[in-house]
Design a protein around this motif. Sequence first.
Motif, PDB file in Angstrom:
ATOM      1  N   VAL A 173     -19.791   6.664 -54.426  1.00 34.57           N
ATOM      2  CA  VAL A 173     -19.269   7.843 -55.119  1.00 34.57           C
ATOM      3  C   VAL A 173     -18.284   8.613 -54.241  1.00 34.57           C
ATOM      4  N   LEU A 174     -17.771   7.966 -53.193  1.00 39.72           N
ATOM      5  CA  LEU A 174     -16.742   8.482 -52.285  1.00 39.72           C
ATOM      6  C   LEU A 174     -17.194   9.617 -51.370  1.00 39.72           C
ATOM      7  N   ILE A 175     -18.408  10.106 -51.518  1.00 40.73           N
ATOM      8  CA  ILE A 175     -18.891  11.170 -50.639  1.00 40.73           C
ATOM      9  C   ILE A 175     -19.270  10.611 -49.277  1.00 40.73           C
ATOM     10  N   GLY A 176     -19.762   9.390 -49.241  1.00 42.51           N
ATOM     11  CA  GLY A 176     -20.276   8.825 -47.998  1.00 42.51           C
ATOM     12  C   GLY A 176     -19.244   8.212 -47.084  1.00 42.51           C
ATOM     13  N   ILE A 177     -17.987   8.060 -47.508  1.00 38.24           N
ATOM     14  CA  ILE A 177     -16.981   7.391 -46.674  1.00 38.24           C
ATOM     15  C   ILE A 177     -16.764   8.109 -45.337  1.00 38.24           C
ATOM     16  N   PRO A 178     -16.608   9.443 -45.311  1.00 39.03           N
ATOM     17  CA  PRO A 178     -16.448  10.088 -43.998  1.00 39.03           C
ATOM     18  C   PRO A 178     -17.666   9.899 -43.096  1.00 39.03           C
ATOM     19  N   PHE A 179     -18.854   9.934 -43.696  1.00 35.48           N
ATOM     20  CA  PHE A 179     -20.064   9.727 -42.904  1.00 35.48           C
ATOM     21  C   PHE A 179     -20.165   8.289 -42.416  1.00 35.48           C
ATOM     22  N   LEU A 180     -19.767   7.351 -43.254  1.00 38.61           N
ATOM     23  CA  LEU A 180     -19.757   5.947 -42.870  1.00 38.61           C
ATOM     24  C   LEU A 180     -18.843   5.739 -41.662  1.00 38.61           C
ATOM     25  N   LEU A 181     -17.674   6.332 -41.709  1.00 34.82           N
ATOM     26  CA  LEU A 181     -16.740   6.236 -40.574  1.00 34.82           C
ATOM     27  C   LEU A 181     -17.309   6.927 -39.331  1.00 34.82           C
ATOM     28  N   LEU A 182     -17.904   8.088 -39.517  1.00 35.50           N
ATOM     29  CA  LEU A 182     -18.478   8.828 -38.390  1.00 35.50           C
ATOM     30  C   LEU A 182     -19.602   8.047 -37.726  1.00 35.50           C
ATOM     31  N   PHE A 183     -20.545   7.540 -38.519  1.00 40.71           N
ATOM     32  CA  PHE A 183     -21.675   6.817 -37.946  1.00 40.71           C
ATOM     33  C   PHE A 183     -21.245   5.476 -37.359  1.00 40.71           C
ATOM     34  N   GLY A 184     -20.242   4.844 -37.961  1.00 38.57           N
ATOM     35  CA  GLY A 184     -19.687   3.621 -37.371  1.00 38.57           C
ATOM     36  C   GLY A 184     -19.041   3.892 -36.020  1.00 38.57           C
ATOM     37  N   LEU A 185     -18.322   5.011 -35.916  1.00 38.92           N
ATOM     38  CA  LEU A 185     -17.712   5.400 -34.638  1.00 38.92           C
ATOM     39  C   LEU A 185     -18.782   5.721 -33.605  1.00 38.92           C
ATOM     40  N   LEU A 186     -19.829   6.421 -34.018  1.00 38.61           N
ATOM     41  CA  LEU A 186     -20.923   6.729 -33.084  1.00 38.61           C
ATOM     42  C   LEU A 186     -21.608   5.458 -32.592  1.00 38.61           C
ATOM     43  N   TRP A 187     -21.790   4.479 -33.472  1.00 37.75           N
ATOM     44  CA  TRP A 187     -22.395   3.204 -33.066  1.00 37.75           C
ATOM     45  C   TRP A 187     -21.508   2.489 -32.052  1.00 37.75           C
ATOM     46  N   PHE A 188     -20.195   2.489 -32.290  1.00 36.35           N
ATOM     47  CA  PHE A 188     -19.261   1.883 -31.340  1.00 36.35           C
ATOM     48  C   PHE A 188     -19.307   2.606 -29.988  1.00 36.35           C
ATOM     49  N   LEU A 189     -19.327   3.932 -30.013  1.00 32.46           N
ATOM     50  CA  LEU A 189     -19.399   4.696 -28.764  1.00 32.46           C
ATOM     51  C   LEU A 189     -20.714   4.441 -28.025  1.00 32.46           C
ATOM     52  N   LEU A 190     -21.803   4.266 -28.761  1.00 30.02           N
ATOM     53  CA  LEU A 190     -23.085   3.931 -28.138  1.00 30.02           C
ATOM     54  C   LEU A 190     -23.001   2.573 -27.437  1.00 30.02           C
ATOM     55  N   SER A 191     -22.355   1.607 -28.071  1.00 25.88           N
ATOM     56  CA  SER A 191     -22.185   0.286 -27.469  1.00 25.88           C
ATOM     57  C   SER A 191     -21.322   0.365 -26.213  1.00 25.88           C
ATOM     58  N   VAL A 192     -20.259   1.158 -26.265  1.00 26.69           N
ATOM     59  CA  VAL A 192     -19.402   1.324 -25.089  1.00 26.69           C
ATOM     60  C   VAL A 192     -20.169   2.033 -23.977  1.00 26.69           C
ATOM     61  N   TRP A 193     -20.947   3.062 -24.317  1.00 25.74           N
ATOM     62  CA  TRP A 193     -21.739   3.781 -23.318  1.00 25.74           C
ATOM     63  C   TRP A 193     -22.737   2.832 -22.648  1.00 25.74           C
ATOM     64  N   PHE A 194     -23.379   1.974 -23.434  1.00 23.67           N
ATOM     65  CA  PHE A 194     -24.332   1.003 -22.895  1.00 23.67           C
ATOM     66  C   PHE A 194     -23.634   0.082 -21.889  1.00 23.67           C
ATOM     67  N   THR A 195     -22.440  -0.374 -22.228  1.00 27.89           N
ATOM     68  CA  THR A 195     -21.695  -1.260 -21.334  1.00 27.89           C
ATOM     69  C   THR A 195     -21.274  -0.535 -20.065  1.00 27.89           C
ATOM     70  N   VAL A 196     -20.787   0.682 -20.194  1.00 29.35           N
ATOM     71  CA  VAL A 196     -20.388   1.462 -19.011  1.00 29.35           C
ATOM     72  C   VAL A 196     -21.597   1.741 -18.129  1.00 29.35           C
ATOM     73  N   LYS A 197     -22.714   2.102 -18.722  1.00 27.51           N
ATOM     74  CA  LYS A 197     -23.943   2.355 -17.966  1.00 27.51           C
ATOM     75  C   LYS A 197     -24.385   1.087 -17.230  1.00 27.51           C
ATOM     76  N   SER A 198     -24.186  -0.073 -17.843  1.00 28.80           N
ATOM     77  CA  SER A 198     -24.532  -1.338 -17.201  1.00 28.80           C
ATOM     78  C   SER A 198     -23.604  -1.631 -16.028  1.00 28.80           C
ATOM     79  N   VAL A 199     -22.315  -1.338 -16.186  1.00 30.41           N
ATOM     80  CA  VAL A 199     -21.371  -1.534 -15.075  1.00 30.41           C
ATOM     81  C   VAL A 199     -21.743  -0.623 -13.914  1.00 30.41           C
ATOM     82  N   LEU A 200     -22.058   0.628 -14.206  1.00 27.46           N
ATOM     83  CA  LEU A 200     -22.465   1.550 -13.144  1.00 27.46           C
ATOM     84  C   LEU A 200     -23.761   1.104 -12.488  1.00 27.46           C
TER      85      LEU A 200
END
Length: 129
Positions: free
Chosen positions: A91-118
């Motif tokens: 119903v088009l209401i969830g698209i911004p949230f879908l993008l937001l949560f997808g971005l947060l998931w990507f940032l979590l994956s990047v944070w995990f990788t950076v934490k592993s490098v450190l």
Amino acid sequence: MSDLSQPRLSPGDESEGKPAALVAWGLYILSIPSANVLVLVGLVLAYAARGTATGLARQHIDAQIALFWSVFWWTIALWVLIAISAVASIVLIGIPFLLLFGLLWFLLSVWFTVKSVLGILNLVADRPA
């Protein structure tokens, strides 16, 4: 008699457990290119090496296990939010949230990788005196 539930922090061979900790951190670093499959291998390796590791290597292995489980539960929460947003996007209401949560998931994956490098840099830099 030794209590197996407590970590062995007594002095031993300084390299005992360090190769396993290095390999596990390395597998964690490859989480994004391997779609998190190698992270599971690293977790199994960390649990297997935990019993024989001592000192600093044991601390790193415990940190690897704790890092995995904290990121695991955050990933589950984000995937649930992504699924809810995907259903709401009909119903088009969830698209911004879908993008937001997808971005947060990507940032979590990047944070995990950076934490592993450190973590691997910290393990290589920490040498017993």
